[in-house]
Design an enzyme around this catalytic site. Structure first.
Site, PDB file in Angstrom:
ATOM      1  N   ARG A 163       0.813  -1.238   0.080  1.00 54.80           N
ATOM      2  CA  ARG A 163      -0.092   0.103  -0.163  1.00 54.80           C
ATOM      3  C   ARG A 163       0.931   1.285   0.129  1.00 54.80           C
ATOM      4  NH1 ARG A 163      -1.740   0.509   4.383  1.00 54.80           N
ATOM      5  NH2 ARG A 163      -1.247  -1.315   5.430  1.00 54.80           N
ATOM      6  N   LYS A 308      -8.378  -2.185   2.131  1.00 55.35           N
ATOM      7  CA  LYS A 308      -8.157  -1.408   3.268  1.00 55.35           C
ATOM      8  C   LYS A 308      -8.874  -0.095   2.902  1.00 55.35           C
ATOM      9  CE  LYS A 308      -5.776  -3.313   6.554  1.00 55.35           C
ATOM     10  NZ  LYS A 308      -5.402  -4.839   6.372  1.00 55.35           N
ATOM     11  N   HIS A 327      -8.894  -3.383  13.677  1.00 54.71           N
ATOM     12  CA  HIS A 327      -7.976  -4.400  12.800  1.00 54.71           C
ATOM     13  C   HIS A 327      -7.394  -5.273  13.657  1.00 54.71           C
ATOM     14  CE1 HIS A 327      -3.818  -4.023  10.412  1.00 54.71           C
ATOM     15  NE2 HIS A 327      -4.634  -4.816  10.067  1.00 54.71           N
ATOM     16  N   SER A 345       0.914  -4.986  10.715  1.00 54.68           N
ATOM     17  CA  SER A 345       1.052  -5.988   9.744  1.00 54.68           C
ATOM     18  C   SER A 345       2.416  -6.940  10.089  1.00 54.68           C
ATOM     19  CB  SER A 345       1.785  -5.101   8.456  1.00 54.68           C
ATOM     20  OG  SER A 345       1.782  -5.981   7.213  1.00 54.68           O
ATOM     21  N   LYS A 349      -1.440 -11.755  13.246  1.00 50.52           N
ATOM     22  CA  LYS A 349      -3.168 -11.865  13.347  1.00 50.52           C
ATOM     23  C   LYS A 349      -3.628 -12.946  12.301  1.00 50.52           C
ATOM     24  CE  LYS A 349      -3.811  -7.783  11.590  1.00 50.52           C
ATOM     25  NZ  LYS A 349      -2.492  -7.209  11.478  1.00 50.52           N
ATOM     26  N   THR A 350      -3.281 -13.058  11.163  1.00 48.68           N
ATOM     27  CA  THR A 350      -3.607 -14.267  10.317  1.00 48.68           C
ATOM     28  C   THR A 350      -3.234 -15.659  10.743  1.00 48.68           C
ATOM     29  OG1 THR A 350      -3.840 -12.663   8.256  1.00 48.68           O
ATOM     30  CG2 THR A 350      -3.723 -14.995   8.018  1.00 48.68           C
ATOM     31  N   ASP A 364      -8.669 -10.390   9.768  1.00 48.96           N
ATOM     32  CA  ASP A 364      -8.127  -8.973   9.778  1.00 48.96           C
ATOM     33  C   ASP A 364      -9.003  -7.830  10.155  1.00 48.96           C
ATOM     34  OD1 ASP A 364      -5.485  -7.568   8.804  1.00 48.96           O
ATOM     35  OD2 ASP A 364      -6.680  -6.753   7.329  1.00 48.96           O
ATOM     36  N   ARG A 429       1.611 -12.371  -1.079  1.00 43.89           N
ATOM     37  CA  ARG A 429       0.237 -12.562  -0.436  1.00 43.89           C
ATOM     38  C   ARG A 429      -0.627 -13.604  -1.097  1.00 43.89           C
ATOM     39  NH1 ARG A 429      -1.170  -9.449   4.360  1.00 43.89           N
ATOM     40  NH2 ARG A 429       0.510  -8.165   4.719  1.00 43.89           N
TER      41      ARG A 429
HETATM   42  N1  LIG Z   1       6.183 -16.477  17.046  1.00 45.19           N
HETATM   43  C1  LIG Z   1       5.475 -16.261  15.684  1.00 45.19           C
HETATM   44  N2  LIG Z   1       4.180 -16.050  15.981  1.00 45.19           N
HETATM   45  C2  LIG Z   1       3.475 -15.373  14.970  1.00 45.19           C
HETATM   46  N3  LIG Z   1       3.973 -15.235  13.588  1.00 45.19           N
HETATM   47  C3  LIG Z   1       5.283 -15.824  13.549  1.00 45.19           C
HETATM   48  C4  LIG Z   1       6.097 -16.355  14.550  1.00 45.19           C
HETATM   49  N4  LIG Z   1       7.233 -16.775  14.092  1.00 45.19           N
HETATM   50  C5  LIG Z   1       7.046 -16.184  12.774  1.00 45.19           C
HETATM   51  N5  LIG Z   1       6.043 -16.032  12.362  1.00 45.19           N
HETATM   52  C6  LIG Z   1       5.580 -15.668  10.929  1.00 45.19           C
HETATM   53  O1  LIG Z   1       5.236 -14.195  11.073  1.00 45.19           O
HETATM   54  C7  LIG Z   1       4.204 -13.724   9.952  1.00 45.19           C
HETATM   55  C8  LIG Z   1       3.021 -13.268  10.639  1.00 45.19           C
HETATM   56  O2  LIG Z   1       2.068 -12.699   9.595  1.00 45.19           O
HETATM   57  P1  LIG Z   1       0.695 -12.651   9.748  1.00 45.19           P
HETATM   58  O3  LIG Z   1       0.248 -12.651   8.287  1.00 45.19           O
HETATM   59  O4  LIG Z   1      -0.095 -13.481  10.602  1.00 45.19           O
HETATM   60  O5  LIG Z   1       0.627 -11.130  10.046  1.00 45.19           O
HETATM   61  P2  LIG Z   1      -0.499 -10.167  10.126  1.00 45.19           P
HETATM   62  O6  LIG Z   1      -0.715  -9.793  11.306  1.00 45.19           O
HETATM   63  O7  LIG Z   1      -1.922 -10.831   9.625  1.00 45.19           O
HETATM   64  O8  LIG Z   1      -0.421  -9.049   9.083  1.00 45.19           O
HETATM   65  P3  LIG Z   1      -1.434  -8.170   8.033  1.00 45.19           P
HETATM   66  O9  LIG Z   1      -2.124  -7.004   8.784  1.00 45.19           O
HETATM   67  O10 LIG Z   1      -0.376  -7.523   7.220  1.00 45.19           O
HETATM   68  O11 LIG Z   1      -2.047  -9.345   7.394  1.00 45.19           O
HETATM   69  C9  LIG Z   1       3.878 -15.165   9.393  1.00 45.19           C
HETATM   70  O12 LIG Z   1       4.495 -15.259   8.178  1.00 45.19           O
HETATM   71  C10 LIG Z   1       4.313 -16.231  10.273  1.00 45.19           C
HETATM   72  O13 LIG Z   1       4.672 -17.422   9.846  1.00 45.19           O
HETATM   73  O1  LIG Z   2      -3.473  -3.760   3.568  1.00 47.04           O
HETATM   74  C1  LIG Z   2      -2.568  -4.672   3.394  1.00 47.04           C
HETATM   75  O2  LIG Z   2      -1.826  -4.590   2.297  1.00 47.04           O
HETATM   76  C2  LIG Z   2      -2.180  -5.838   4.208  1.00 47.04           C
HETATM   77  C3  LIG Z   2      -2.751  -5.762   5.685  1.00 47.04           C
HETATM   78  O3  LIG Z   2      -3.638  -6.355   5.850  1.00 47.04           O
HETATM   79  C4  LIG Z   2      -2.252  -4.633   6.319  1.00 47.04           C
HETATM   80  O4  LIG Z   2      -1.055  -3.899   5.882  1.00 47.04           O
HETATM   81  O5  LIG Z   2      -2.566  -4.601   7.585  1.00 47.04           O
HETATM   82 CA   LIG Z   3      -3.235 -10.745   7.877  1.00 45.68          CA
HETATM   83 MN   LIG Z   4      -4.079  -6.129   8.066  1.00 46.91          MN
END
Ligand SMILES: Nc1ncnc2c1ncn2[C@@H]1O[C@H](COP(=O)(O)OP(=O)(O)OP(=O)(O)O)[C@@H](O)[C@H]1O
Ligand SMILES: O=C([O-])CC(=O)C(=O)O
Ligand SMILES: [Ca+2]
Ligand SMILES: [Mn+2]
Length: 648
Positions: A163, A308, A327, A345, A349-350, A364, A429
């Protein structure tokens, strides 16, 4: 095509034959021509509501009428506001001969000055295509589209692979001037109505100059009383499939009743904005106009802008209804206990809301209303970098037919994706419909949360892997929205970069952070939710000397929160941050629970801890002049819940 055994022509090209040939074979087709044969292949989709009589006419007059109304609605969406009323829209792919329902479009006595050549051309509308149809469109017309070995659609998002928050603009008018958060720290950079209209016209003209556009009519929010109807007009099958996956997909019946959308996105991302236009500082612009209920995208094809952008809209609309937009990820245990996962990010979360032992509500974006929680979206958007089947089996298995895979690298022959490859970007992604996760909770709603888990990936390695928070500590950390990722992981050891993003999503909020914080505090108090801070980042030292906490340990910690075991554990309080850390967690080595134990150099630990505390304090200064909630007590408690740096 099977070849008849007694055909006697096994080596020649297969022939189309009539079945009443001399041999009367049932293995030949009835078609007289190739075109006729092709016409047999595709059966008309059944009309969504059974029509009783006339089994042979797929389109009853009312279907025709409905199609006409829909095309008129789309024509109105695509209308230039400076020329005649709207373009001539036609349903169907211009490349196929089957074009349906040309509406008799006659602009009401347009003055000659308003007539242009563009008014004479047709724009074909590909309306709510299915994933299979979108695959075909992408592969035929969009360079960089491929089917991977597991059936996902690999796409390239172009020059932008993330973004562009600095290119986001929000129209400041009489209403939004007072309602929204503007100025220092705010994600809302102003533009005026006129400049918005210039960009809107630019996007609409671009879209109308194409042979065809994609239109998605879908929903946001699983709470039926607070559902928002969105229309996305875009130029790429990639964008249409992405939104098909990420928004809630209407049933055929819901689509028939869709009517006028509540919000419309014009995605002309292939086309740049014009830097002579006021407020434009690059060739990318993502423009939000709340009064017109429209968003315009120019100069970026990264699909996450749409997701977003709509989330920002929800951050405006929902609080007006006393509903808190979040979020966060969200899941529910077998006994109905709901947990929220906040975090910036890449903090998890995911990853952590996708838990094989629990029902996934969403990964998310959520709403917390008087009735409980609801997911805003119909899909998930998972990071793919270093994805492994072992660590994240459910996400791994969701990458199949229908899933959009952005910017990944794959073997040119077998099309096996190499998730470790960052050649295009580190932000690879996967966008998939939520029902691709086996234990999804459908509809994606749940009761009031019991646990509110704040995730921070602390690359300084000084925050404990888990701590239990008081309500004011939860608010302090929610408003701070801390994480520290490491910038260029490949160029050797670098200082972790502390990031503070209010409400764990400052880029998307529209009101002042304290508005959301006050709502969260009230809801957590009313429903007795417990706050937790979980460090998914470093242990045993900062980035470079320590290492990231094992995902399996973090999962054990999360399990102990869900089960309730951690609530009643024995705790001790840390210095400076004043965090309550448990003495033990099942399945996790006890020595890592207090980060000080894991640092060989105690002095370095203390210095790093103080450094981080200082960063927190600096960041929070901007919020200390705001009152949170009804009276000032909460504000004072929240400020006091931050780190205390004793100069002595
Ligand atoms: N201890 C840990 N706990 C959580 N995630 C971990 C850990 N160690 C490594 N990771 C890695 O960190 C990354 C966490 O990314 P995730 O997609 O869950 O983020 P997000 O909070 O959903 O972000 P976004 O809002 O951008 O989608 C994953 O690639 C996961 O494999
Ligand atoms: O919006 C995006 O590109 C990915 C995301 O979930 C974040 O950054 O929180
Ligand atoms: Ca996510
Ligand atoms: Mn997000």
């Amino acid at each position: 095509m099977p070849t008849s055994g007694n055909d006697g022509n096994m080596n020649g090209p297969a022939k189309v034959r009539n079945h009443d040939d001399e041999d009367g074979s049932k293995t030949t087709v009835t078609a007289q021509t190739i075109d006729e044969l092709h016409s047999l292949q595709k059966k008309r989709s059944a009309p969504s509501t059974p029509k009783g009589a006339q089994p042979n006419s797929a389109f009853s007059p009312s279907d025709e009428e409905r199609t006409k109304q829909r095309l008129e609605s789309i024509s109105a969406s695509l209308a230039s506001l400076t020329r005649e009323s709207g373009p001539k829209v036609v349903k169907g792919d211009p490349a196929s001969r089957r074009v349906e329902h040309v509406p008799h479009h006659r602009p009401a006595a347009a003055p000659t000055i308003a007539v242009s050549d563009s008014a004479l051309k047709f724009t074909h509308v590909l309306y709510n295509l299915s994933p299979a149809e979108l695959y075909e469109q992408a592969i035929k017309y969009e360079k960089g589209s491929f089917i991977t070995s597991t059936g996902a659609l690999a796409t390239l998002s172009g020059a932008k692979t993330g973004r562009c928050p600095r290119d986001k603009r929000v129209v400041k008018d009489e209403l939004t001037e007072n309602e929204l958060w503007w100025g220092k720290g705010s994600p809302n950079i102003e533009m005026d109505e006129h400049s918005f209209m210039v960009n809107r016209e630019r996007a609409v003209d671009y879209l109308n100059s194409l042979d065809k556009v994609f239109v998605n009519d879908q929903f946001l929010n699983w709470d039926p009383e607070n559902q928002i109807k969105v229309r996305i007009v875009s130029a790429r099958a990639y964008h249409s499939l992405f939104m098909h996956n990420m928004c809630i997909r209407p049933t055929p019946e819901e689509l028939e009743k869709f009517g006028t959308p509540d919000f419309t996105i014009y995605n002309a991302g292939l086309f740049p904005c014009n830097r002579y236009t006021h407020y434009m500082t690059s060739s990318t612009s993502i423009d939000l106009n709340l009064a017109r209920k429209e968003m315009v995208i120019l100069g970026t094809q990264y699909a996450g802008e749409m997701k977003k952008g709509l989330f920002s809209v929800m951050h405006y609309l929902m609080p007006k209804r006393q509903i808190l937009s979040l979020h966060s990820g969200c899941n529910m245990g077998k006994s109905g206990d709901v947990a929220l996962f906040f975090g910036l990010s890449g903090t998890g979360k995911t990853t952590l809301s996708t838990d094989h032992n629990r029902y996934l509500i969403g990964d998310d974006e959520h709403c917390w209303s008087e009735g409980g929680v609801s997911n805003i979206e119909g899909g998930c958007y998972a990071k793919c970098i270093d994805l492994s089947r072992e660590n994240e089996p459910d996400i791994w298995n969701a990458i199949k037919f229908g899933t959009v895979l952005e910017n990944v690298v794959f073997d040119e022959h077998f099309r096996v994706v190499d998730y470790a490859d960052k050649s295009v970007t580190e932000n690879t992604r996967a966008a998939y419909p939520i029902e691709y996760i086996p234990n999804v909770k459908l509809p994606c709603v749940g009761p009031h949360p019991k646990n509110v888990i704040l995730l921070a990936c602390d690359a300084f390695g000084v925050l404990p892997p888990v701590s239990k928070l008081s309500l004011s500590q939860t608010m302090y950390h929610f408003i701070s929205g801390y994480t520290a990722l490491v910038a260029g992981t490949e160029e050797g050891i670098k200082e972790p970069q502390a990031t503070f993003s209010a409400c764990f999503g400052a880029a998307f909020i529209m009101l002042h952070p304290t508005k959301y914080a006050a709502m969260l505090a009230e809801k957590m108090e009313n429903h007795g939710a417990t706050g937790w801070l979980v460090n998914t980042g470093w242990s045993g030292g900062s980035y470079g000397s320590g290492s990231r906490i094992k995902l399996s340990y973090t999962r054990k910690i999360i399990d102990a929160i869900h089960s309730g075991n951690l609530l009643n554990a024995e705790y001790k309080k840390t210095q400076i941050f004043g965090l309550e850390i448990p003495m033990g967690v099942e399945g996790v080595p006890s020595e890592i629970l207090d980060p000080e134990n894991t640092w060989p150099d105690k002095q370095a630990f203390k210095e790093t801890l103080l450094k981080l505390a200082g960063l927190f304090k600096n960041n929070f200064e901007t919020f200390t002049s705001y009152q949170i909630g009804e009276n000032n007590n909460l504000t004072q408690e929240i400020v006091a819940a931050g780190p205390i740096i004793d100069e002595a």
